[in-house]
Design an enzyme around this catalytic site. Structure first.
Site, mmCIF file in Angstrom:
data_model
loop_
_atom_site.group_PDB
_atom_site.id
_atom_site.type_symbol
_atom_site.label_atom_id
_atom_site.label_comp_id
_atom_site.label_asym_id
_atom_site.label_seq_id
_atom_site.Cartn_x
_atom_site.Cartn_y
_atom_site.Cartn_z
ATOM 1 N N ARG A 159 0.871 -1.174 0.000
ATOM 2 C CA ARG A 159 0.000 0.000 0.000
ATOM 3 C C ARG A 159 0.908 1.223 0.000
ATOM 4 O O ARG A 159 2.037 1.181 0.500
ATOM 5 C CB ARG A 159 -0.905 0.018 1.229
ATOM 6 C CG ARG A 159 -1.850 -1.181 1.347
ATOM 7 C CD ARG A 159 -2.641 -1.107 2.651
ATOM 8 N NE ARG A 159 -3.606 -2.195 2.768
ATOM 9 C CZ ARG A 159 -3.356 -3.354 3.372
ATOM 10 N NH1 ARG A 159 -2.163 -3.568 3.922
ATOM 11 N NH2 ARG A 159 -4.277 -4.292 3.442
ATOM 12 N N LYS A 182 -2.562 -2.891 7.832
ATOM 13 C CA LYS A 182 -3.790 -2.434 8.494
ATOM 14 C C LYS A 182 -4.037 -3.212 9.777
ATOM 15 O O LYS A 182 -3.825 -4.424 9.836
ATOM 16 C CB LYS A 182 -4.985 -2.614 7.556
ATOM 17 C CG LYS A 182 -5.050 -1.593 6.420
ATOM 18 C CD LYS A 182 -6.335 -1.743 5.643
ATOM 19 C CE LYS A 182 -6.473 -0.664 4.577
ATOM 20 N NZ LYS A 182 -7.741 -0.799 3.820
ATOM 21 N N HIS A 250 -2.782 2.709 -5.886
ATOM 22 C CA HIS A 250 -3.365 1.455 -5.406
ATOM 23 C C HIS A 250 -3.531 0.449 -6.549
ATOM 24 O O HIS A 250 -3.515 -0.757 -6.324
ATOM 25 C CB HIS A 250 -4.708 1.712 -4.727
ATOM 26 C CG HIS A 250 -5.059 0.686 -3.687
ATOM 27 N ND1 HIS A 250 -4.274 0.453 -2.581
ATOM 28 C CD2 HIS A 250 -6.101 -0.176 -3.596
ATOM 29 C CE1 HIS A 250 -4.814 -0.502 -1.848
ATOM 30 N NE2 HIS A 250 -5.923 -0.907 -2.441
ATOM 31 N N ARG A 253 -0.680 -1.970 -6.764
ATOM 32 C CA ARG A 253 -0.809 -3.099 -5.830
ATOM 33 C C ARG A 253 -1.775 -4.142 -6.396
ATOM 34 O O ARG A 253 -1.524 -5.352 -6.327
ATOM 35 C CB ARG A 253 -1.293 -2.571 -4.479
ATOM 36 C CG ARG A 253 -1.666 -3.613 -3.428
ATOM 37 C CD ARG A 253 -1.964 -2.882 -2.131
ATOM 38 N NE ARG A 253 -2.869 -3.614 -1.254
ATOM 39 C CZ ARG A 253 -2.480 -4.496 -0.341
ATOM 40 N NH1 ARG A 253 -1.203 -4.804 -0.224
ATOM 41 N NH2 ARG A 253 -3.358 -5.092 0.444
ATOM 42 N N HIS A 276 -4.145 -9.303 3.519
ATOM 43 C CA HIS A 276 -5.597 -9.304 3.654
ATOM 44 C C HIS A 276 -5.991 -10.160 4.859
ATOM 45 O O HIS A 276 -5.522 -11.286 5.008
ATOM 46 C CB HIS A 276 -6.266 -9.887 2.400
ATOM 47 C CG HIS A 276 -6.235 -8.967 1.231
ATOM 48 N ND1 HIS A 276 -6.407 -9.391 -0.069
ATOM 49 C CD2 HIS A 276 -6.060 -7.617 1.148
ATOM 50 C CE1 HIS A 276 -6.331 -8.357 -0.883
ATOM 51 N NE2 HIS A 276 -6.125 -7.275 -0.176
ATOM 52 N N TYR A 285 -9.751 -10.912 -6.841
ATOM 53 C CA TYR A 285 -8.837 -10.959 -7.983
ATOM 54 C C TYR A 285 -9.173 -12.115 -8.921
ATOM 55 O O TYR A 285 -8.859 -12.061 -10.103
ATOM 56 C CB TYR A 285 -7.393 -11.070 -7.494
ATOM 57 C CG TYR A 285 -6.960 -9.829 -6.754
ATOM 58 C CD1 TYR A 285 -6.639 -8.663 -7.430
ATOM 59 C CD2 TYR A 285 -6.910 -9.809 -5.365
ATOM 60 C CE1 TYR A 285 -6.279 -7.511 -6.749
ATOM 61 C CE2 TYR A 285 -6.541 -8.667 -4.671
ATOM 62 C CZ TYR A 285 -6.234 -7.528 -5.367
ATOM 63 O OH TYR A 285 -5.882 -6.382 -4.695
#
Length: 304
Positions: A159, A182, A250, A253, A276, A285
């Site tokens: 990110r 995150k 983004h 990524r 994730h 994806y």
């Protein structure tokens, strides 16, 4: 006016999320705004004081009225779903401590919305973006800096916030970077030789000292590099290349993940590389990959 008791409870709930590492500062700020907006609506809608009794009195029709009010002021379905999630989280916390039945609030259904699929660049466009970003500045060290950052986004799947969080201690880049993503989630990300070389080239040209405890990537005046500057330089590059507006930091990524998947990468491994929390996020994806295959099929198949 929201009661001091509810205000304090909201603060304790948010502090608890921070202590458990479950929400970054920006996320907690959004949660706070969501809940305060909901409480303000309830106070006028129910014509009650802003205490716990007001929340305990909320019924399903009141929740529907709040959602209709939010949509009426222009809030999109995705944003409303997030606000409802914030409200439910706070209500669950408060009900456990105050002993009221939160069923009406917790059973409220979120509005349906179409999840936006990632919009990756194709491999040639991704490489062209990296090369063209380097041409956007006449100052060699800034050009090298921009190329290094974008190479990290695409080559390591970082990110933009993660790339700009690197410090002088991260140079020279190791074989694997320890990234704090995150919610404080840690992950190991392999480093390609191209990314290591790009960062080393920038490090050698940067006119500022880059101590171990300071930011690796610097702005023109020596402060930490602002992510908006990366977005702007990519915008100039995409206009030169004729790429769509979705060619953002983004998107690099997204491109990293999609190209790994197309090359036969394991979905679980890609989940770990991206950081994730849920496999369902990474599974988006697969939809991108399928959509691309169908597009190629429709153009190339003799019966299409």
């Amino acid at each position: 006016m929201i009661s001091p008791g509810l205000t304090d409870a909201l603060g304790r709930w948010l502090d608890g999320l921070a202590a458990m590492g479950g929400a970054a500062e920006n996320t907690r700020t959004a949660y706070r705004a969501d809940v305060l907006s909901w409480l303000a609506f309830l106070q006028g809608h129910l014509d009650e004081g802003g205490g716990t009794n007001m929340i305990a009195a909320v019924g399903l029709s009141d929740m529907r009225a709040w959602m209709a009010h939010e949509r009426g002021r222009g809030l999109g379905a995705r944003s409303l779903a997030r606000a409802l999630s914030s409200v439910k989280g706070f209500t669950r916390y408060l009900a456990e401590r105050e002993g009221f039945d939160p069923t009406a609030i917790l059973s409220t259904r979120a509005p349906k919305f179409q999840k936006k699929l990632p919009r990756p660049l194709d491999p040639d466009a991704a490489r062209a973006m990296i090369d063209t970003v380097e041409l956007q500045s006449d100052e060699a060290w800034i050009a090298s800096r921009d190329m290094a950052v974008v190479t990290l986004l695409y080559g390591c799947g970082l990110r933009i916030s993660e790339a700009l969080r690197l410090t002088g201690a991260d140079h020279p880049l190791p074989d694997a970077l320890l990234i704090h993503g995150k919610g404080g989630k840690e992950r190991q990300v392999p480093v390609l030789d191209a990314a290591r070389a790009a960062v080393s080239a920038y490090f050698a040209l940067c006119p500022y000292d880059l101590p171990a405890d300071g930011p690796l990537f610097r702005g023109a005046k020596g402060g930490a590099l602002n992510p908006r500057l990366v977005a702007k330089v990519m915008e100039r590059a995409r206009l030169q290349l004729g790429l769509p507006s979705t060619a953002t930091p983004h998107a690099m990524r997204h491109s990293f993940a999609t190209h790994l998947l197309e090359a036969g990468g394991d979905l679980r491994a890609i989940q770990e590389l991206l950081g994730h929390a849920s496999l369902s996020t990474t599974q988006a994806y697969t939809a991108v990959d399928t959509a691309r295959l169908l597009e190629v099929y429709s153009k190339a198949h003799p019966r299409a």
